[in-house]
Design an enzyme around this catalytic site. Structure first.
Site, PDB file in Angstrom:
ATOM      1  N   CYS A  39     -26.924 -46.507 -13.614  1.00 44.21           N
ATOM      2  CA  CYS A  39     -28.219 -46.319 -12.951  1.00 44.21           C
ATOM      3  C   CYS A  39     -28.069 -45.440 -11.709  1.00 44.21           C
ATOM      4  O   CYS A  39     -26.971 -45.069 -11.311  1.00 44.21           O
ATOM      5  CB  CYS A  39     -28.811 -47.673 -12.589  1.00 44.21           C
TER       6      CYS A  39
ATOM      7  N   GLU B  88     -16.323 -63.465 -16.805  1.00 46.91           N
ATOM      8  CA  GLU B  88     -15.902 -62.309 -17.603  1.00 46.91           C
ATOM      9  C   GLU B  88     -16.545 -60.999 -17.138  1.00 46.91           C
ATOM     10  O   GLU B  88     -17.286 -60.362 -17.893  1.00 46.91           O
ATOM     11  CB  GLU B  88     -16.174 -62.557 -19.084  1.00 46.91           C
TER      12      GLU B  88
ATOM     13  N   LYS C 284     -24.277 -71.713 -30.970  1.00 47.92           N
ATOM     14  CA  LYS C 284     -24.406 -73.062 -31.532  1.00 47.92           C
ATOM     15  C   LYS C 284     -23.369 -73.342 -32.607  1.00 47.92           C
ATOM     16  O   LYS C 284     -23.052 -74.490 -32.882  1.00 47.92           O
ATOM     17  CB  LYS C 284     -25.818 -73.338 -32.036  1.00 47.92           C
ATOM     18  N   TYR C 285     -22.812 -72.278 -33.209  1.00 47.62           N
ATOM     19  CA  TYR C 285     -21.745 -72.510 -34.192  1.00 47.62           C
ATOM     20  C   TYR C 285     -20.360 -72.229 -33.621  1.00 47.62           C
ATOM     21  O   TYR C 285     -19.386 -72.179 -34.357  1.00 47.62           O
ATOM     22  CB  TYR C 285     -21.981 -71.657 -35.447  1.00 47.62           C
TER      23      TYR C 285
ATOM     24  N   CYS D 208     -22.497 -49.775 -15.748  1.00 47.88           N
ATOM     25  CA  CYS D 208     -23.888 -49.428 -15.463  1.00 47.88           C
ATOM     26  C   CYS D 208     -23.940 -47.964 -15.036  1.00 47.88           C
ATOM     27  O   CYS D 208     -23.014 -47.471 -14.387  1.00 47.88           O
ATOM     28  CB  CYS D 208     -24.440 -50.335 -14.361  1.00 47.88           C
TER      29      CYS D 208
ATOM     30  N   GLU E 105     -10.010 -70.256 -21.071  1.00 47.67           N
ATOM     31  CA  GLU E 105     -10.781 -70.534 -22.286  1.00 47.67           C
ATOM     32  C   GLU E 105      -9.952 -70.207 -23.515  1.00 47.67           C
ATOM     33  O   GLU E 105      -9.189 -69.231 -23.528  1.00 47.67           O
ATOM     34  CB  GLU E 105     -12.037 -69.656 -22.366  1.00 47.67           C
TER      35      GLU E 105
END
Ligand code: GLA
Ligand code: ZN
Length: 677
Positions: free
Chosen positions: A157, A150, A357-358, A155, A308
């Site tokens: 910098c 993904e 985790k969920y 940025c 996905e």
């Protein structure tokens, strides 16, 4: 090179056995068998494992993971693992982390966290990809390479600023050309040395965030540069992979309508497109259809992989609703209907810890197979098995093109005036919804696409006109096609400078209109519009943006009903060549957009089979053997019954259907018809 050659639609997803002891792997593979999971995506975030120190690579665990997948006869989609860098890298080379829009240099943390311009990131990510490819590239089970993860963000910098200057030198050649493009005589900005150029951020050209800039041209070029800088990271790794794995297709997981990256610029460099579908809510059927079509359109209609989707819930939103029973299956088939040649999940087994985790998974923490989610996954797995290769490689027979352009999206939304409330995606989605509801097969195309195969081109808020696009649109109408565009189209050139002509610039002749003035109001201000064509009339509302359209030959089909411009044109149709140019100058409501779009579809007789059944989606694909596949997707929470249009076989059940016979779809039901002639 194109899609991985597979015998059926690959089914499976992201799998992270490195998070679990071996006995769990045994349990997982037994459950994969039960769900007919045949494909695993491995190693997406393994950099810290595969390279624990700069001078040390350790593939022992990944070897075991890959060996096990091979022994189990699974197809492997193998990641290079560079989507998150390891702590030692950020410690040794602080410049590898990103600097944000506010100018804050980040320290180690998170993921998708590398500065795309950092030479050390580029060197080490390339080296890792090279080693991974050399080690695993020869495996016959390997079907695809998954580079990074993904890509996105930005940025600001010093390395990126230097990269930006180099990019600008290549683009403009001279400071004179750059000053002209950026219109720097405004506000004393004439640059006399390349080193004076800064990255446009909160510290330089911006206020109130990334959409508010003093110089649209500068910000636009930075967006283009960032997109290219990340593409260069992808290309680094792809080239490294190619050294030892010449034949396995390479992809990276895209994110659909993701604003920071111009996927049209990326697409030629991907062997095949894959993307991650996380719709905002469960009323997103049309939006997902649009996004699938956009992803398929990236490579001229070539099928893509659904890399996905969650089988049940996401975790990153404030509130994470569960996919209702049948929804995961319905949406999976919707992906296939729109060109997906793989159906993969994030994730096969849930993480024990950290922020996901969920997040939903095929297998939860308890490792059970007697859950609703597992059963639904297994049912889908069995269906995909039964359908076998029937949908692989099938193409969408589209006569309608919907234009989608990142430059127009960016330019519109960084513009000061006319209105911050006009949002590119919302307008495109509203026009798409009208097409979707009519059941037409459509391609979502880049402004550079070949338009010769289309009868209708719908190009909402085509803010920026580039190259020969006006001529190619005119050619569609000349040969009898219809082109539709809207307010805020034809406003600026590639550099975001206005055309020194009437609005809509080079589209004026095709549209047969001129726009001298425009009004923008808050959302609660409505100007009613009376639409009228012959006997067919409709009263609708318009909001947000009201262009004062002066016909220059075009016929007026919609008029404002209020304010000092009451009675003047809001919607017009211009006869051009053998065809038409439609101009919609007002922010019509959905009923108004539907009226316009359906008139156009009627002229070309382009409706799908069941335009009168709301939320019964239809989509066709033509298989490589010429067979026509018709997908019917019932997005309603109730049964619908329709009449079959042709003799067919339902590929999901094997049932024969006769033309004129009845087709019953339960709530969230799906049929996949292979029509017979
Ligand atoms: C993305 C990422 C995955 C995971 C999911 C969760 O798509 O690629 O690693 O974080 O989101 O929804
Ligand atoms: Zn940087």
């Amino acid at each position: 090179m194109s899609l991985p050659g597979t015998a059926k639609v690959p089914f499976g997803g992201d799998y992270n056995p490195e998070q679990w002891p071996q006995d769990v792997w045994n349990q997982d593979y037994r459950l994969f068998d039960a769900a007919r999971i045949d494909t695993v995506t491995l190693g997406v975030f393994d950099w810290a494992l595969t390279q624990p120190a700069e001078d040390r690579y350790d593939f022992a665990l990944l070897d075991r993971i890959v060996d096990r997948a091979r022994a189990e006869g699974r197809q492997i989609c193998l990641a290079t693992g560079t989507g998150a860098h390891p702590p030692w890298l950020a410690r040794a080379y602080p410049e590898v982390t990103r600097t944000d829009f506010e100018g804050r240099r980040h320290r180690f943390g998170q993921r998708h966290n590398s500065c795309p311009s950092s030479p050390v990131f580029r060197r080490l990510s390339t080296e890792l990809a090279r080693r991974v490819a050399r080690r695993y590239g020869g495996n016959p089970e390997l079907v695809a390479w998954h580079v990074g993860n993904e890509y996105g963000g930005a940025c600001y910098c010093d390395l990126c600023a230097a990269g930006f200057r180099a990019w600008l030198r290549r683009r403009y050649g001279s400071l004179e050309a750059l000053n002209t493009a950026w219109y720097t005589t405004f506000w004393s900005h004439t640059f006399t040395h390349w080193d004076q150029i800064e990255a446009p951020s909160a510290l330089t050209e911006h206020w109130r965030g990334p959409d508010h800039t003093a110089f649209q041209g500068i910000t636009l070029d930075y967006l283009r540069f960032m997109s290219d800088a990340m593409l260069a990271n992808f290309l680094d790794e792809k080239a490294a992979i190619r050294q030892s794995s010449p034949d396995v297709p390479v992809t990276t997981n895209l994110m659909g309508m993701y604003k920071p990256i111009d996927y049209h610029r990326w697409a030629p460099h991907l062997d095949f497109v894959s993307w991650d579908n996380y719709p905002p809510d469960d009323t997103s059927a049309a939006r997902m259809a649009l996004t699938h079509d956009l992803m398929r359109g990236l490579k001229a209609g070539q099928p893509f992989w659904l890399m996905e989707q969650t089988p049940s819930v996401t975790a990153s939103r404030d509130v994470n609703p569960l996919k209702r029973p049948g929804l995961m299956r319905l949406w999976s088939w919707q992906a296939v209907a729109h060109g997906a040649d793989a159906v993969l999940f994030f994730q096969l087994r849930a993480s024990r810890g950290a922020c996901e985790k969920y997040h939903g998974a095929v297998i939860g923490h308890a490792g059970r197979s007697d859950t609703r989610v597992f059963r639904e996954v297994a049912t889908l797995g069995a269906e995909l098995d039964r359908v076998g290769p029937a949908t692989l490689g099938a193409r969408t027979p589209a006569r309608v093109a919907l234009m989608f352009d990142w430059d127009s999206w960016w330019a519109l939304e960084i513009s000061d005036g006319p209105s911050r409330l006009v949002r590119y995606q919302q307008v495109v989605m509203a026009y798409h919804r009208a097409l979707w509801a009519a059941g037409v097969d459509l391609d979502v195309v880049a402004v550079t696409a070949d338009l010769t195969g289309y009868d209708v081109v719908v190009a909402p808020v085509l803010h920026m006109l580039k190259d020969d696009l006006p001529e190619r649109l005119a050619a569609v109408a000349t040969r009898g096609g219809t082109v539709l565009t809207t307010f805020l189209s034809g406003r600026v050139d590639t550099c975001d400078n206005a055309f020194l002509t009437d609005v809509p610039g080079p589209l004026g002749e095709l549209m047969g209109v001129r726009v001298d003035e425009w009004d923008a109001r808050e959302f609660d201000v409505v100007n009613p519009v009376r639409l009228e064509c012959g006997k067919d009339g409709l009263d609708v509302e318009s909001r947000l943006i009201f262009e004062l359209v002066i016909p220059q030959g075009a016929e007026v089909l919609g008029r404002y009903q209020a304010d000092f411009y009451a009675g003047t044109a809001a919607v017009t149709r211009n006869a051009y060549g053998e065809g038409h140019g439609w101009y919609v100058g007002a922010g019509l409501d959905q009923a108004g957009i539907d009226w316009v779009v359906w008139r156009i579809l009627a002229r070309h007789e382009l409706f799908g089979p069941y335009p009168d059944v709301p939320e019964l989606e239809s989509a066709a694909r033509i298989a490589p053997d010429g067979a026509r596949l018709l997908f019917l997707l019932n997005h309603r929470a109730e049964q619908v019954e329709v009449t079959a249009r042709a003799d067919a076989v339902d590929l999901l059940t094997g049932d024969r259907i006769e033309a004129g016979g009845s087709l019953r779809l339960p709530e969230r039901g799906v049929v996949v018809l292979r029509e017979e002639h």
